[in-house]
Each structure stands twice: as structure tokens, then as C-alpha cells.
Design a protein around this motif. Sequence first.
Motif, PDB file in Angstrom:
ATOM      1  N   ARG A 110       0.800  -1.297  -0.257  1.00 59.03           N
ATOM      2  CA  ARG A 110       0.138  -0.052  -0.288  1.00 59.03           C
ATOM      3  C   ARG A 110       0.357   1.052   0.015  1.00 59.03           C
ATOM      4  NH1 ARG A 110      -4.654   0.250  -1.291  1.00 59.03           N
ATOM      5  NH2 ARG A 110      -5.341   2.215   0.456  1.00 59.03           N
ATOM      6  N   ASP A 111       1.612   1.310   1.085  1.00 57.36           N
ATOM      7  CA  ASP A 111       2.780   2.315   0.576  1.00 57.36           C
ATOM      8  C   ASP A 111       3.192   2.362  -0.201  1.00 57.36           C
ATOM      9  OD1 ASP A 111       2.491   2.673   3.645  1.00 57.36           O
ATOM     10  OD2 ASP A 111       4.131   1.896   3.940  1.00 57.36           O
ATOM     11  N   ARG A 112       3.408   1.678  -1.784  1.00 55.52           N
ATOM     12  CA  ARG A 112       4.122   1.503  -3.137  1.00 55.52           C
ATOM     13  C   ARG A 112       2.996   2.069  -3.695  1.00 55.52           C
ATOM     14  NH1 ARG A 112       6.770  -4.407  -4.111  1.00 55.52           N
ATOM     15  NH2 ARG A 112       6.137  -3.764  -6.078  1.00 55.52           N
ATOM     16  N   GLY A 113       1.977   2.322  -3.784  1.00 58.48           N
ATOM     17  CA  GLY A 113       1.345   3.345  -4.523  1.00 58.48           C
ATOM     18  C   GLY A 113       0.058   2.248  -5.629  1.00 58.48           C
ATOM     19  N   LEU A 114       0.180   0.783  -4.601  1.00 53.08           N
ATOM     20  CA  LEU A 114      -1.234  -0.298  -5.124  1.00 53.08           C
ATOM     21  C   LEU A 114      -2.386  -0.011  -4.323  1.00 53.08           C
ATOM     22  CD1 LEU A 114       2.708  -1.349  -5.843  1.00 53.08           C
ATOM     23  CD2 LEU A 114       0.397  -3.983  -5.784  1.00 53.08           C
ATOM     24  N   LEU A 115      -3.289  -0.765  -5.358  1.00 54.06           N
ATOM     25  CA  LEU A 115      -4.543  -0.036  -5.345  1.00 54.06           C
ATOM     26  C   LEU A 115      -5.472  -1.547  -4.634  1.00 54.06           C
ATOM     27  CD1 LEU A 115      -5.140   2.448  -7.864  1.00 54.06           C
ATOM     28  CD2 LEU A 115      -4.500   2.794  -5.631  1.00 54.06           C
ATOM     29  N   THR A 116      -6.396  -1.254  -4.446  1.00 50.69           N
ATOM     30  CA  THR A 116      -7.429  -2.092  -4.151  1.00 50.69           C
ATOM     31  C   THR A 116      -8.260  -2.825  -4.982  1.00 50.69           C
ATOM     32  OG1 THR A 116      -8.958  -1.432  -3.134  1.00 50.69           O
ATOM     33  CG2 THR A 116      -7.412  -1.995  -1.560  1.00 50.69           C
ATOM     34  N   ILE A 140      -2.702  -4.621 -16.326  1.00 47.43           N
ATOM     35  CA  ILE A 140      -2.577  -3.877 -14.615  1.00 47.43           C
ATOM     36  C   ILE A 140      -1.658  -5.651 -13.994  1.00 47.43           C
ATOM     37  CG2 ILE A 140      -4.716  -2.556 -14.111  1.00 47.43           C
ATOM     38  CD1 ILE A 140      -5.860  -3.487 -13.448  1.00 47.43           C
ATOM     39  N   THR A 141      -1.103  -5.839 -12.917  1.00 44.51           N
ATOM     40  CA  THR A 141      -0.769  -6.483 -12.538  1.00 44.51           C
ATOM     41  C   THR A 141      -0.874  -6.601 -11.358  1.00 44.51           C
ATOM     42  OG1 THR A 141       1.307  -5.298 -14.388  1.00 44.51           O
ATOM     43  CG2 THR A 141       1.733  -7.677 -12.018  1.00 44.51           C
ATOM     44  N   THR A 142      -1.458  -7.955 -10.887  1.00 42.33           N
ATOM     45  CA  THR A 142      -1.945  -8.586  -9.676  1.00 42.33           C
ATOM     46  C   THR A 142      -0.534  -8.760  -9.027  1.00 42.33           C
ATOM     47  OG1 THR A 142      -3.485  -9.204 -10.763  1.00 42.33           O
ATOM     48  CG2 THR A 142      -2.852  -9.812  -8.350  1.00 42.33           C
ATOM     49  N   VAL A 143      -0.104  -7.808  -7.525  1.00 44.96           N
ATOM     50  CA  VAL A 143       0.983  -8.831  -6.746  1.00 44.96           C
ATOM     51  C   VAL A 143       0.495  -9.287  -5.686  1.00 44.96           C
ATOM     52  CG1 VAL A 143       2.364  -7.963  -5.327  1.00 44.96           C
ATOM     53  CG2 VAL A 143       2.537  -6.041  -7.639  1.00 44.96           C
ATOM     54  N   TYR A 144       0.392 -10.479  -4.878  1.00 42.12           N
ATOM     55  CA  TYR A 144      -0.570 -11.050  -3.831  1.00 42.12           C
ATOM     56  C   TYR A 144       0.272 -10.460  -2.804  1.00 42.12           C
ATOM     57  CZ  TYR A 144      -2.436 -13.638  -7.608  1.00 42.12           C
ATOM     58  OH  TYR A 144      -3.259 -13.625  -9.022  1.00 42.12           O
ATOM     59  N   LEU A 152      -3.352  -6.787  -4.323  1.00 42.93           N
ATOM     60  CA  LEU A 152      -2.937  -5.757  -5.083  1.00 42.93           C
ATOM     61  C   LEU A 152      -2.963  -5.540  -5.945  1.00 42.93           C
ATOM     62  CD1 LEU A 152      -2.062  -4.019  -1.041  1.00 42.93           C
ATOM     63  CD2 LEU A 152      -4.342  -3.960  -2.238  1.00 42.93           C
ATOM     64  N   TRP A 153      -3.923  -4.403  -6.629  1.00 40.43           N
ATOM     65  CA  TRP A 153      -2.933  -3.574  -8.612  1.00 40.43           C
ATOM     66  C   TRP A 153      -2.424  -2.466  -8.333  1.00 40.43           C
ATOM     67  CZ3 TRP A 153      -5.150  -7.220 -11.236  1.00 40.43           C
ATOM     68  CH2 TRP A 153      -6.582  -8.094 -11.129  1.00 40.43           C
ATOM     69  N   ASP A 154      -1.100  -2.902  -9.470  1.00 35.17           N
ATOM     70  CA  ASP A 154      -0.018  -2.223  -9.456  1.00 35.17           C
ATOM     71  C   ASP A 154      -0.934  -1.504 -10.670  1.00 35.17           C
ATOM     72  OD1 ASP A 154       1.715  -0.614  -9.851  1.00 35.17           O
ATOM     73  OD2 ASP A 154       3.727  -2.451 -10.302  1.00 35.17           O
ATOM     74  N   VAL A 155      -1.281  -0.794 -10.782  1.00 33.20           N
ATOM     75  CA  VAL A 155      -1.684   0.294 -12.214  1.00 33.20           C
ATOM     76  C   VAL A 155      -0.299   1.067 -12.442  1.00 33.20           C
ATOM     77  CG1 VAL A 155      -2.445   2.084 -12.972  1.00 33.20           C
ATOM     78  CG2 VAL A 155      -3.471   0.580 -11.222  1.00 33.20           C
ATOM     79  N   PRO A 156       0.199   0.785 -13.824  1.00 33.30           N
ATOM     80  CA  PRO A 156       1.422   1.355 -14.588  1.00 33.30           C
ATOM     81  C   PRO A 156       1.387   3.103 -14.514  1.00 33.30           C
ATOM     82  CG  PRO A 156       0.260   0.447 -16.337  1.00 33.30           C
ATOM     83  CD  PRO A 156      -0.121  -0.185 -15.000  1.00 33.30           C
ATOM     84  N   HIS A 157       2.077   3.658 -14.293  1.00 36.99           N
ATOM     85  CA  HIS A 157       1.618   5.192 -13.891  1.00 36.99           C
ATOM     86  C   HIS A 157       3.096   5.732 -15.184  1.00 36.99           C
ATOM     87  CE1 HIS A 157       0.951   5.317 -10.057  1.00 36.99           C
ATOM     88  NE2 HIS A 157       2.373   4.355  -9.723  1.00 36.99           N
ATOM     89  N   ASP A 158       3.469   5.425 -15.815  1.00 40.71           N
ATOM     90  CA  ASP A 158       4.303   5.824 -17.407  1.00 40.71           C
ATOM     91  C   ASP A 158       3.039   5.602 -18.683  1.00 40.71           C
ATOM     92  OD1 ASP A 158       4.323   3.188 -17.352  1.00 40.71           O
ATOM     93  OD2 ASP A 158       6.784   3.052 -18.145  1.00 40.71           O
ATOM     94  N   HIS A 159       1.523   4.898 -18.218  1.00 44.21           N
ATOM     95  CA  HIS A 159       0.749   4.669 -19.741  1.00 44.21           C
ATOM     96  C   HIS A 159      -0.331   5.171 -19.337  1.00 44.21           C
ATOM     97  CE1 HIS A 159       4.785   2.144 -21.340  1.00 44.21           C
ATOM     98  NE2 HIS A 159       3.683   2.270 -22.230  1.00 44.21           N
ATOM     99  N   GLU A 160      -1.140   5.441 -19.964  1.00 41.88           N
ATOM    100  CA  GLU A 160      -2.783   5.236 -19.799  1.00 41.88           C
ATOM    101  C   GLU A 160      -3.634   3.926 -20.411  1.00 41.88           C
ATOM    102  OE1 GLU A 160      -6.417   8.562 -20.361  1.00 41.88           O
ATOM    103  OE2 GLU A 160      -3.834   9.244 -21.285  1.00 41.88           O
ATOM    104  N   ILE A 161      -4.157   3.987 -19.268  1.00 41.67           N
ATOM    105  CA  ILE A 161      -5.234   2.753 -19.934  1.00 41.67           C
ATOM    106  C   ILE A 161      -6.525   3.657 -20.466  1.00 41.67           C
ATOM    107  CG2 ILE A 161      -6.493   1.080 -19.803  1.00 41.67           C
ATOM    108  CD1 ILE A 161      -4.619   0.671 -17.202  1.00 41.67           C
ATOM    109  N   ILE A 162      -6.557   3.629 -21.594  1.00 39.70           N
ATOM    110  CA  ILE A 162      -8.075   3.206 -22.364  1.00 39.70           C
ATOM    111  C   ILE A 162      -8.993   2.538 -22.475  1.00 39.70           C
ATOM    112  CG2 ILE A 162      -8.948   4.324 -24.780  1.00 39.70           C
ATOM    113  CD1 ILE A 162      -5.712   5.146 -25.299  1.00 39.70           C
ATOM    114  N   LYS A 163     -10.130   2.869 -22.044  1.00 41.01           N
ATOM    115  CA  LYS A 163     -11.309   2.038 -21.801  1.00 41.01           C
ATOM    116  C   LYS A 163     -11.610   1.940 -22.998  1.00 41.01           C
ATOM    117  CE  LYS A 163     -13.333   4.923 -18.985  1.00 41.01           C
ATOM    118  NZ  LYS A 163     -14.863   5.108 -18.267  1.00 41.01           N
TER     119      LYS A 163
END
Length: 250
Positions: A110-116, A140-144, A152-163
Motif C-alpha cells: 500500500r505504501d508503494r501505491g498499489l490499489l485495491t 494491470i499487474t496483480t501483486v499478491y 493488490l493491483w499495480d497500475v502503470p504510471h508511465d502509461h494511460e489505460i484507455i477504456k
Amino acid sequence: MRERKRIFRLLVADVTLVKAETIAVNVRLSGGATRTLTVERPLPIAQIRKFKSDLVAEVDCLLNRHCDREIADILNERGLRSWEGKPFNLKKIAFIRAAYNLLSRRQRLRDRGLLTTQEVAEHFAIAETTVHQWGRQGLITTVYSDNLNRGLWDVPHDHEIIKGRPGRNAVPARRASITVPSTLVACRRQSQMHPHGLQRAEPLRPVDRGAVGERGDRPDVRRALQRAGRLLHCGRYREPASSGGRTLST
């Protein structure tokens, strides 16, 4: 055991203990002889049960990459044991974290910025099932955080996800570089697409008026002559008195 105690009472008259940095044991035998023994003072039970600093530092380092149960398995594989001589388990690792104020694996993520899952769904305004679908697509990548597949989910910060867009001409979700605005990417894609979703073979080109041949072959002149002929046929014209030319009445 009972016989040994009877023999000891027959041989030893009394024992005196003197506590200092070490313990002096003065033994007086039944015949009058004396003996003096020196032994080390035993450690308090709190210090006996206290884990070594090297072990605590190793657990703190392993928490960056493993959960409690995995750390217990790693320590047992290395041959380490608790103060009782027993192997480590999940409860003992949790006790070490609580006793020495070590952050859990989940809190470090959580301190690294991973989201639920709920936070990712609220951030992108999508359903939680879509979040898991993005995870299967690799967006997105799952980190157990433990061995129960809770992570938790690791959302990349250098890319934008387009729905993506559902329907007959469905478009899957994709990632775009954050250096290129997503609106510009969408406009470029839209300009190369047919209104019905088909890709245009080549972009439209302006009409080269110099390439037109005679004046009568020009489309604008031809349309004007056809309109004048229709008005003339219907009789909607008049001749002005001042000039001999005819003008059309609208």
C-alpha cells in the motif's frame, strides 16, 4: 529418582548460594568437608524468549517480497528454529512483526501505491469485473500479499489505460504512452476510420479545379445551366426595359 534424593540427603548436609555476577555454590558434606562451585547466572525468561536481532532483520527484509507463511517456510528450509527448538509457523512470524513493529506485506504494498479492486474501479469508473478482466489482459499487474491469492493491483504510471467500447464493433481496452495525449490518439484513429467503423482506404483529397477541362465540363457551371434551363422552361423570367438581356426571377 527417589533413591537418588535419599542418597543426596545422606551425603550433603546443607548448600549455600551466593548471587553476584556469577553464583557461588557452597556445599557442606555430612562428614564436615566443604566444596565450592561456581556457575553462570541463567538468563531471564524474557531474554530467553527474545528473538535475535539477526533473525528480526532477516524477517524485515523478507517481508518486502514474501508473506508470513512463505517466510516461515524459508526459515525452516534454512534450518532455523525458535527459542523452544520448534520450527516456525504463521503465528510465530506474525508475533515477530507485532513485537518488533514491522510493517506487514500488505501495508508495504500500500505504501508503494498499489490499489485495491474497489479503488481501481472507482478511479477508472468501471466495474470490478472489468478490473479483473484488465488483469487477465495484462493491462494491470496483480501483486499478491499472501498465499491465498489476495493481493493488490499495480497500475502503470508511465502509461494511460484507455477504456474499450462494447458492441458489434467492439474495441478492447489498451494502454497508451502517457507522453502522447489520449485525445490526440483518438482523433488520429477517428480521422482514419469510416463513419460505419470501416477503415478508409485513403484520405480524401481536394478537387483540383485546374485539372477540369472546358468551362462547360465544370460541375458548378453545369449545375447553374441546368437550373437556368428549368426556370426558363417554367416561364419564370422577364426582360428589363433598360437592357436587352434577360434576368431570372426567383
